[in-house]
Design an enzyme around this catalytic site. Structure first.
Site, PDB file in Angstrom:
ATOM      1  N   ARG A  48      -3.690   4.162  -1.349  1.00 16.15           N
ATOM      2  CA  ARG A  48      -4.187   3.046  -2.159  1.00 16.15           C
ATOM      3  C   ARG A  48      -3.646   1.696  -1.715  1.00 16.15           C
ATOM      4  NH1 ARG A  48      -2.160   5.865  -7.786  1.00 16.15           N
ATOM      5  NH2 ARG A  48      -2.866   7.963  -7.285  1.00 16.15           N
TER       6      ARG A  48
ATOM      7  N   HIS B  71       0.845  -1.196   0.000  1.00 19.89           N
ATOM      8  CA  HIS B  71       0.000   0.000   0.000  1.00 19.89           C
ATOM      9  C   HIS B  71       0.873   1.235   0.000  1.00 19.89           C
ATOM     10  CE1 HIS B  71       0.470   1.665   4.139  1.00 19.89           C
ATOM     11  NE2 HIS B  71       0.787   0.426   4.450  1.00 19.89           N
ATOM     12  N   CYS B  72       0.281   2.349  -0.457  1.00 18.63           N
ATOM     13  CA  CYS B  72       0.968   3.638  -0.398  1.00 18.63           C
ATOM     14  C   CYS B  72       0.155   4.560   0.506  1.00 18.63           C
ATOM     15  CB  CYS B  72       1.144   4.216  -1.796  1.00 18.63           C
ATOM     16  SG  CYS B  72      -0.407   4.482  -2.677  1.00 18.63           S
ATOM     17  N   ALA B  73       0.183   5.843   0.267  1.00 20.91           N
ATOM     18  CA  ALA B  73      -0.489   6.792   1.157  1.00 20.91           C
ATOM     19  C   ALA B  73      -2.001   6.720   1.084  1.00 20.91           C
ATOM     20  CB  ALA B  73      -0.026   8.209   0.842  1.00 20.91           C
TER      21      ALA B  73
END
Length: 659
Positions: A30, A26-28
């Site tokens: 999504r 995951h990112c910030a």
């Protein structure tokens, strides 16, 4: 039960189950999945999950937008699925399995050449200028022959210009090691060994006999010899050697103890690579070049010369990528010596023009993207002056479809040039000034293939982008591009003129949120046309209520017949586009109701459009709404506050300042 346990379980089932997940991170904002089969993901079902705010596929990853709570959601998803997450780099690596060979190759080229673009662009412009100084003739002599000043300028410009391309292998080998995460100084040293002054310059190889190379330009090891040949401006040998160095370094780091690794890893990785570069990789490149020369020479003298003109026109640009295009100079020189002119150089010149035309088309398509214009504009100029590397590596290969369009345009123009029997008296002047190298009886005729080399690539670039042909990363939403869009020209032109001449520099327009919901960065938009800022800069809003109100006092400059998008111009000239949902043009107006018409005056907070969020989502569409300033050449948009956050209609989300 965790906060997101129900939604996480629903997402796991909708995405095709645990067995369909190859990797997840995951990112910030999504969740990033690498799926075994993207087709198994039920997108309509995922859209209905309360926590999800959209999804899209990019670079082999299936990304589901969650928002600020993505870290919590991710932890609960991992607990339910039993799948441990991986790093972002590991996810990117796994995602490559979902990419075809062309996508991987283009991605690799892009990562290697992007750090080199500033030097390549500067070098291309300078070399193009030197081409004019050395090639354009007045009264039987060139500019540098007529003027001591310009001769001095030309000589001096070699230093920053041609030197960039002579030592390009140094930059390439460095960039490969940078991409691979290995020791970058070793890449620099490797690159230097490919262009050392102790080696026969690559530009001089074709004019040097095999006997002389064997006598004066070879290392004699007693029982075998190795040619001392440089690889100035050559791409493939430098890339191949760079990757070999990186893989050898990684291999030896696994087995050599850390206490002595600083000594032996560089030694065992660098020396074998240098030997391989000069004994295997380089010679193979030259053999390929010699084979191409033989084919070209045969094609020029056969009864199928017109077909050769088409094929060579198509394939010359790929030759430039490999650096093998230098072999054609020897053929050109021999043709001029034997026949007084060459019909090969016009084909090369047309390829230059075609690549420049394709970049110019990209500039027209993406002209609101100021960052890209910084590359596309000088790349166009450079190509039209005869140096195409900045155009190809900076823009055309990145998007693929303009590169293919240029190849086809070059092929058509080359065929026409060959049929018309056009020949050049000299070589060296490329691009648009290349007409000056054409023999006098053919100059007027050469205008026709030149026009073809400009017009065909531009038309095909527009067509390929619109149709999605050879186009994986720059697909266009027909609605966003105005396929069903009617603009009130009088309103627009009047506002633009007023903004340019009557509005004082520094005037600021406050843009209020037209919706209730969550405001996010525009880059989170699923459609790359909006996400990459191609239409303009601004924000993206995920609406919680289906009411769109006026963000300032102004005039309705555009209203789509399907009522899913509206354009406004403020009283001070700032242009704003609000596009409700992605691909919602396909609903043909169902679920939308407008309360204004084109040309109407509106006031801040006035209701303009209502839309049925539930109906739109049930039909399988996202309701994310980009709000963008489209006349960035006049007004500079700036985001107000932190993103993402909840916002109410009427609260300021942007300012647009007159530049």
């Amino acid at each position: 039960m965790g906060k997101f346990e129900k939604d996480a379980r629903e997402l796991l089932e909708a995405i095709g189950g645990k067995e369909n997940i190859n990797a997840v991170t995951h990112c910030a904002t999504r969740m990033r999945f690498v799926l075994v089969d993207d087709a198994k993901a039920d997108k309509a079902r995922i859209e209905k999950i309360p926590t999800t705010k959209g999804m899209f596929t990019n670079a082999g990853q299936f990304q589901v937008i969650i928002g600020n709570d993505v870290a919590t959601f991710y932890n609960e998803f991992s607990a339910i699925s039993g799948i441990e997450g991986v790093s972002k780099e590991a996810a990117k690596s796994a995602a490559k399995s979902n990419q075809n060979v062309i996508q991987r190759l283009v991605g690799t080229l892009s990562e290697i050449f992007t750090p080199l673009l500033p030097a390549i662009i500067v070098g291309g412009l300078i070399l193009g200028f030197r081409n004019i100084l050395e090639g354009v003739q007045f009264g039987g002599s060139t500019i540098v022959e007529n003027s001591p000043f310009w001769n001095g300028v030309n000589s001096f410009l070699w230093l920053p210009g041609e030197a960039i391309f002579h030592f390009l292998p140094v930059g390439i080998a460095w960039s490969v090691t940078r991409k691979m995460g290995t020791t970058q100084i070793l890449g620099i040293v490797l690159g230097i060994t490919l262009v050392s002054p102790q080696l026969l310059n690559a530009y001089a190889v074709n004019g040097t006999s095999a006997a002389e190379i064997a006598k004066n330009w070879s290392w004699d090891f007693g029982f075998f010899t190795m040619d001392k040949i440089g690889y100035q401006a050559q791409v493939i040998p430098a890339m191949a050697a760079g990757f070999l160095l990186a893989y050898l370094e990684k291999f030896f780091r696994k087995y050599i103890p850390e206490a002595v690794s600083m000594i032996f890893v560089p030694l065992f990785a660098l020396l074998p690579t240098i030997i391989a570069a000069h004994a295997i990789i380089g010679p193979i490149g030259w053999k390929i070049g010699q084979g191409i020369s033989f084919v070209v020479n045969g094609g020029l003298t056969s009864s199928f010369a017109w077909l050769f003109g088409a094929v060579f026109g198509v394939l010359y640009a790929p030759l430039v990528i490999t650096g093998l295009h230098h072999t054609t100079l020897a053929i050109d020189s021999q043709l001029i010596a034997d026949y007084g002119s060459t019909n090969l150089w016009p084909l090369i010149d047309l390829s230059n023009i075609a690549q420049g035309a394709a970049v110019f088309a990209i500039y027209l398509l993406h002209k609101k993207n100021k960052k890209e214009a910084e590359i596309s504009v000088p790349s166009t100029i450079s190509a039209w002056l005869g140096v195409t590397e900045p155009a190809m590596f900076g823009i055309n290969l990145k998007y693929v479809y303009p590169f293919v369009a240029a190849m086809i345009g070059s092929g058509v123009a080359g065929m026409v040039s060959t049929i018309m029997g056009i020949r050049a008296n000299s070589i060296g002047v490329g691009g648009l000034p290349g007409i000056l190298a054409i023999r006098g009886t053919d100059m007027a005729k050469f205008v026709i293939p030149m026009l073809i080399a400009v017009v065909v690539p531009i038309i095909l670039t527009f067509f390929f982008r619109q149709a999605g042909i050879f186009n994986k990363i720059d697909k266009v939403d027909a609605a966003a591009q105005g396929a069903d869009f009617t603009m009130d020209t009088a309103i627009l032109e009047g506002a633009q003129e007023a903004a340019k001449t009557k509005i004082a520099t520094g005037t600021t327009v406050k843009v209020a949120s037209p919706l209730n919901g969550q405001v996010c960065a525009l880059s989170t938009a699923k459609d790359p046309v909006f996400g990459e800022g191609l239409m303009g800069q601004g924000v993206m809003i995920e609406p919680s209520e289906g009411v769109l109100v006026a963000p300032f006092d102004g005039t309705v400059s555009a209203l789509f017949p399907t009522k899913h998008a509206i354009g406004l111009i403020s009283d001070t000239g700032a242009e704003l586009l609000m596009h409700i949902g992605m691909d919602t043009v396909k609903l043909d107006g169902k679920g939308f109701e407008s309360f204004v018409k084109q040309g109407d005056r509106v006031s801040l907070g006035q209701k303009m459009i209502t839309f049925d969020i539930d109906f739109i989502k049930q039909e399988g569409f996202s309701v994310e709404t980009p709000v963008i300033v489209t006349n960035q050449a006049i007004f500079q948009p700036d985001i107000v506050g932190n993103l993402p956050r909840q916002i109410s209609s009427g609260a300021t989300i942007l300012t647009a300042t007159k530049i």
